[in-house]
Enzyme design. Structure first.
Site, mmCIF file in Angstrom:
data_model
loop_
_atom_site.group_PDB
_atom_site.id
_atom_site.type_symbol
_atom_site.label_atom_id
_atom_site.label_comp_id
_atom_site.label_asym_id
_atom_site.label_seq_id
_atom_site.Cartn_x
_atom_site.Cartn_y
_atom_site.Cartn_z
ATOM 1 N N ALA A 193 0.823 -1.208 0.000
ATOM 2 C CA ALA A 193 0.000 0.000 0.000
ATOM 3 C C ALA A 193 0.857 1.258 0.000
ATOM 4 O O ALA A 193 1.910 1.315 0.641
ATOM 5 C CB ALA A 193 -0.926 0.003 1.210
ATOM 6 N N GLY A 233 1.436 -5.725 1.092
ATOM 7 C CA GLY A 233 0.461 -5.904 0.034
ATOM 8 C C GLY A 233 1.047 -6.505 -1.220
ATOM 9 O O GLY A 233 0.336 -7.157 -1.997
ATOM 10 N N GLU A 284 0.731 -10.057 -0.724
ATOM 11 C CA GLU A 284 -0.690 -10.421 -0.815
ATOM 12 C C GLU A 284 -1.153 -10.499 -2.266
ATOM 13 O O GLU A 284 -1.981 -11.353 -2.616
ATOM 14 C CB GLU A 284 -1.527 -9.439 -0.013
ATOM 15 C CG GLU A 284 -1.284 -9.585 1.484
ATOM 16 C CD GLU A 284 -2.041 -8.583 2.325
ATOM 17 O OE1 GLU A 284 -2.659 -8.991 3.315
ATOM 18 O OE2 GLU A 284 -1.997 -7.379 1.983
ATOM 19 N N GLU A 336 3.671 -5.953 8.385
ATOM 20 C CA GLU A 336 2.686 -5.033 8.957
ATOM 21 C C GLU A 336 2.771 -4.937 10.475
ATOM 22 O O GLU A 336 2.573 -3.857 11.060
ATOM 23 C CB GLU A 336 1.267 -5.450 8.541
ATOM 24 C CG GLU A 336 0.893 -5.072 7.116
ATOM 25 C CD GLU A 336 1.354 -6.072 6.079
ATOM 26 O OE1 GLU A 336 0.964 -5.936 4.910
ATOM 27 O OE2 GLU A 336 2.133 -6.999 6.427
#
Length: 262
Positions: free
Chosen positions: A66, A110, A113, A133
Site C-alpha cells: 500500500a 500488500g 498479498e 505489517e
C-alpha cells in the site's frame, strides 16, 4: 481506460499487466488499484486472452504494498467495485483464468498479498516476500493472513506473520510458495514461457480445473460430498464441449489441437 499507473500488453493469448510506479516501488495507490482491477476484469471477459501475468516496472520492486503516503493523506479513494475486487484490484477479485505473478524484486506487505492471490509465482533470484505489517502496528488485511497458512506449512507461515521478517525467493520455493526462481533479468520471460505452456491446453478445461481446485479446497470429499458435486458440475460441462471432441481427434490424427474455447 486510459491507463496511467499500469501498462497492459497483449502477447498472443497472454495479457501482461505491469505495475508502473517504479519511483514509488510500485506501491498501490487508488489509481493503480482501479486500473489493475479494470484490466483484470477486461482480461477475464476477453475470450481471446487465456493467461494473465502481473509484474512490476523497474529493477527493484514487484510492489511495496500500500502507498503509505496516500494513506497518510487521507486514505484510498475507492468505488464499490474496487471494494468488491479487494486490495490492488485482485485479492478478492474472482478471475476464472490463470494468473501468474512475475515477481521481479521485493514483494512486501500488500505486494506479497498480490502474489498470494495469483495461481502461480515465478520469482527473480533477488525477490523477497514478507508481511511486515506487525512492525508498524498493523496487520496484513489484504488476504495475507488467510492465504499464507494455506500455501505453506502453518509454523513457517506463523514465523513470517508474527516476526514480520521477509524470506528469500529460494526459501519461498523451498516451502512451495514459489514455482520457479530464475536469474533476475529472465523473470518475465520465464513467466511468459510458463503461460505459453498453459495456453497449449484447452481453455475451457483449464478454467474448469481452476474452479474445481479453488471451490473444492474447503469442502468435504466424504460426507457430505460437496467437493464431488463441484467436480461433477464442471466435468459435465467440459466433456460436453467442442474442445473435448477436438482433443482426442487431434491426438488420433497426430496433429496439434485447434482449441475453440467452446
Amino acid at each position: 481506460m486510459d491507463y496511467q499507473a499500469i501498462i497492459v500488453e497483449k502477447i498472443g493469448r497472454i495479457a501482461v499487466i505491469t505495475f508502473n510506479r517504479p519511483e514509488a516501488m510500485n506501491a498501490v495507490n487508488s489509481r493503480l488499484w482501479l486500473e489493475t482491477g479494470t484490466a483484470l476484469k477486461e482480461f477475464n471477459e476477453d475470450p481471446d486472452l487465456w493467461v494473465a501475468i502481473l509484474t512490476g516496472a523497474g529493477d527493484r520492486a514487484f510492489s511495496a504494498g500500500a502507498d503509505l503516503k496516500e494513506i497518510g493523506a487521507g486514505g484510498f479513494s475507492t468505488t464499490d467495485e474496487m471494494k468488491e475486487w479487494g486490495f490492488a484490484g485482485i485479492v478478492r477479485h474472482h478471475i476464472s483464468k490463470p494468473v501468474i505473478a512475475a515477481v521481479n524484486g521485493f514483494a512486501l506487505g500488500g505486494g506479497t498479498e498480490i502474489a498470494l492471490a495469483c495461481d502461480l509465482i515465478v520469482a527473480s533470484e533477488k525477490a523477497s516476500f514478507g508481511l511486515p505489517e506487525v512492525k508498524r502496528g498493523l496487520i496484513a488485511g489484504g488476504g495475507g493472513l488467510l492465504r499464507l497458512p494455506r500455501q505453506i506449512p502453518l509454523k513457517v507461515a506463523m514465523r513470517v506473520i508474527l516476526t514480520g521478517n521477509p524470506i528469500s525467493a529460494e526459501e519461498a520455493k523451498q516451502w512451495g510458495l514459489v514455482n520457479e526462481v530464475v536469474p533476475h533479468d529472465q523473470v518475465l520471460n520465464a513467466a511468459i514461457q510458463l503461460a505459453e505452456e498453459i495456453i497449449c491446453n484447452a481453455p475451457l478445461a483449464v478454467k474448469a480445473s481452476k474452479e474445481i481446485v479453488y471451490r473444492g479446497l474447503d469442502t468435504s470429499m466424504t460426507f457430505p460430498p460437496e467437493g464431488w458435486s463441484i467436480n461433477n458440475e464442471y466435468t459435465s460441462q467440459v466433456f460436453a464441449s467442442n474442445d473435448a471432441k477436438e482433443g482426442p481427434r487431434a491426438f488420433a490424427e497426430k496433429r496439434k489441437p485447434n482449441w475453440s474455447g467452446q
